[in-house]
Design an enzyme around this catalytic site. Structure first.
Site, PDB file in Angstrom:
ATOM      1  N   ASP A 117       0.794  -1.115   0.057  1.00 11.26           N
ATOM      2  CA  ASP A 117      -0.056  -0.116  -0.111  1.00 11.26           C
ATOM      3  C   ASP A 117       1.005   1.332  -0.007  1.00 11.26           C
ATOM      4  OD1 ASP A 117      -2.248   1.430   0.058  1.00 11.26           O
ATOM      5  OD2 ASP A 117      -2.688   1.260   2.215  1.00 11.26           O
ATOM      6  N   GLY A 118       0.280   2.365  -0.605  1.00 12.09           N
ATOM      7  CA  GLY A 118       0.994   3.563  -0.457  1.00 12.09           C
ATOM      8  C   GLY A 118       1.634   4.043  -1.699  1.00 12.09           C
ATOM      9  N   ARG A 120      -0.073   7.574  -2.347  1.00 15.49           N
ATOM     10  CA  ARG A 120       0.306   8.609  -1.651  1.00 15.49           C
ATOM     11  C   ARG A 120       1.866   8.840  -1.980  1.00 15.49           C
ATOM     12  NH1 ARG A 120      -1.456   5.867   3.620  1.00 15.49           N
ATOM     13  NH2 ARG A 120      -2.101   4.324   1.890  1.00 15.49           N
ATOM     14  N   ASN A 167     -10.501  -2.749  -6.311  1.00 10.91           N
ATOM     15  CA  ASN A 167      -9.560  -1.784  -7.318  1.00 10.91           C
ATOM     16  C   ASN A 167     -10.226  -1.699  -8.490  1.00 10.91           C
ATOM     17  OD1 ASN A 167      -6.590  -2.971  -5.890  1.00 10.91           O
ATOM     18  ND2 ASN A 167      -7.719  -1.235  -5.362  1.00 10.91           N
TER      19      ASN A 167
HETATM   20  C1  FPP Z   1      -1.635   0.259  -3.295  1.00 11.65           C
HETATM   21  O1  FPP Z   1      -1.427   1.610  -3.676  1.00 11.65           O
HETATM   22  C2  FPP Z   1      -1.143  -0.645  -4.295  1.00 11.65           C
HETATM   23  C3  FPP Z   1      -2.050  -1.128  -5.359  1.00 11.65           C
HETATM   24  C4  FPP Z   1      -3.327  -0.756  -5.718  1.00 11.65           C
HETATM   25  C5  FPP Z   1      -1.489  -2.125  -5.995  1.00 11.65           C
HETATM   26  C6  FPP Z   1      -0.219  -2.733  -6.120  1.00 11.65           C
HETATM   27  C7  FPP Z   1       0.469  -2.465  -7.440  1.00 11.65           C
HETATM   28  C8  FPP Z   1       1.657  -2.534  -7.380  1.00 11.65           C
HETATM   29  C9  FPP Z   1       2.613  -2.650  -6.563  1.00 11.65           C
HETATM   30  C10 FPP Z   1       2.253  -2.254  -8.812  1.00 11.65           C
HETATM   31  C11 FPP Z   1       2.024  -3.171  -9.962  1.00 11.65           C
HETATM   32  C12 FPP Z   1       1.876  -4.686  -9.265  1.00 11.65           C
HETATM   33  C13 FPP Z   1       2.839  -5.631 -10.021  1.00 11.65           C
HETATM   34  C14 FPP Z   1       2.710  -7.193  -9.474  1.00 11.65           C
HETATM   35  C15 FPP Z   1       3.838  -5.420 -11.018  1.00 11.65           C
HETATM   36  P1  FPP Z   1      -2.381   2.618  -3.447  1.00 11.65           P
HETATM   37  O2  FPP Z   1      -2.812   3.157  -4.667  1.00 11.65           O
HETATM   38  O3  FPP Z   1      -3.710   1.977  -2.784  1.00 11.65           O
HETATM   39  O4  FPP Z   1      -1.882   3.813  -2.568  1.00 11.65           O
HETATM   40  P2  FPP Z   1      -2.597   4.955  -1.598  1.00 11.65           P
HETATM   41  O5  FPP Z   1      -3.355   4.163  -0.944  1.00 11.65           O
HETATM   42  O6  FPP Z   1      -1.257   5.808  -1.172  1.00 11.65           O
HETATM   43  O7  FPP Z   1      -3.364   5.546  -2.730  1.00 11.65           O
END
Ligand code: FPP
Length: 245
Positions: free
Chosen positions: A25-26, A29, A73
């Site tokens: 997560d993150g 941000r 998502n």
């Molecule tokens: C959370 O960040 C992350 C995700 C929604 C998905 C994870 C995806 C990746 C690490 C990249 C692609 C994956 C692979 C396997 C290549 P967020 O957008 O929820 O962050 P926030 O809470 O800060 O908005």
């Protein structure tokens, strides 16, 4: 690569968790803090995925499950979903050979059929290419939601009861476990969540019943191998009692 002689100061290589699950997560941000588009955060987050897969393989972790895309998502803006799908496809194509060479077996948990066809195709290719590997099992949770996994399992069990193959009183925890996407994977001993949120977000609800939880404030794109090792050391210092004294 996994080396039998790998030594990491302060880490007991004989007491590692067999299975680590990660809520990554993150990314958003991280990008916002740098006045960048959220997609840049996901791009940097993909690099962290590569690093974590490599590190877990080297350290000798047997199962790694990464929460890459939840059923919720799908409700993100179309452009962000599309960018995540492109990153996923790129990851599968660019890492496939490395998984083959490093004896990593790839699998997906979740509603694969909801993913774009080209992504499904790359998933299948990667599964096929790595199917005889047994060094580390890498599971990506894609279009994954734990409650819907449990609903699916319940429907399958209900059908077996209806068909007369199973008595209601014969339903056990093992039977429920056997109907989950993770039927052939041991439960994670350790669940890591980045970016400081104290939530489970519909991830592996059944499977984490006795998992140790480690939450770090670090945003996923900034997560490092050193921090992973620190978390493993902290895990080894915990007293796991499983409800006993
Ligand atoms: C959370 O960040 C992350 C995700 C929604 C998905 C994870 C995806 C990746 C690490 C990249 C692609 C994956 C692979 C396997 C290549 P967020 O957008 O929820 O962050 P926030 O809470 O800060 O908005």
């Amino acid at each position: 690569m996994k080396s039998d002689s790998l030594h990491i100061d302060g880490l007991d290589m004989t007491a590692l968790p067999l299975h680590i699950a990660v809520i990554m997560d993150g990314n958003g941000r991280w990008a916002q803090k740098k006045f960048l588009n959220r997609v840049k955060g996901h791009e940097k987050g993909s690099d962290t995925v590569r690093m974590v897969v490599r590190s877990c393989r080297e350290i000798g972790i047997s199962y790694l499950t990464l929460y890459a895309f939840s059923t919720e998502n799908w409700q993100r803006p179309k452009a962000e979903v599309a960018a995540l799908m492109i990153l996923l496809k790129k990851f599968l194509v660019s890492e496939r050979q490395e998984m083959v060479v490093n004896n990593i077996r790839f699998n997906v948990i979740g509603e694969q059929e909801r993913l774009p066809e080209d992504v499904q195709k790359e998933i299948q290719r990667t599964k096929d290419a790595t199917k005889s590997n047994n060094g580390m099992h890498l599971n990506l949770a894609l279009s994954y939601g734990s409650r819907s996994e449990i609903v699916l399992a319940t429907k399958q069990i209900a059908k077996e009861v209806q068909a007369g193959r199973l008595l209601p009183d014969a339903i056990t925890e093992e039977i429920i476990t056997a109907h989950l996407y993770t039927s052939d994977i041991p439960d994670p001993e350790l669940l890591i969540r980045t970016s400081g949120e104290m939530r489970i977000s519909n991830f592996l609800l059944w499977q984490i019943a006795y998992s140790e939880i480690a939450v770090t404030d670090t945003l996923w794109p900034d997560f490092t191998r050193n921090e992973l090792i620190q978390i493993l050391k902290e895990y080894q210092g915990r007293d796991r009692r499983f409800g006993r004294v």
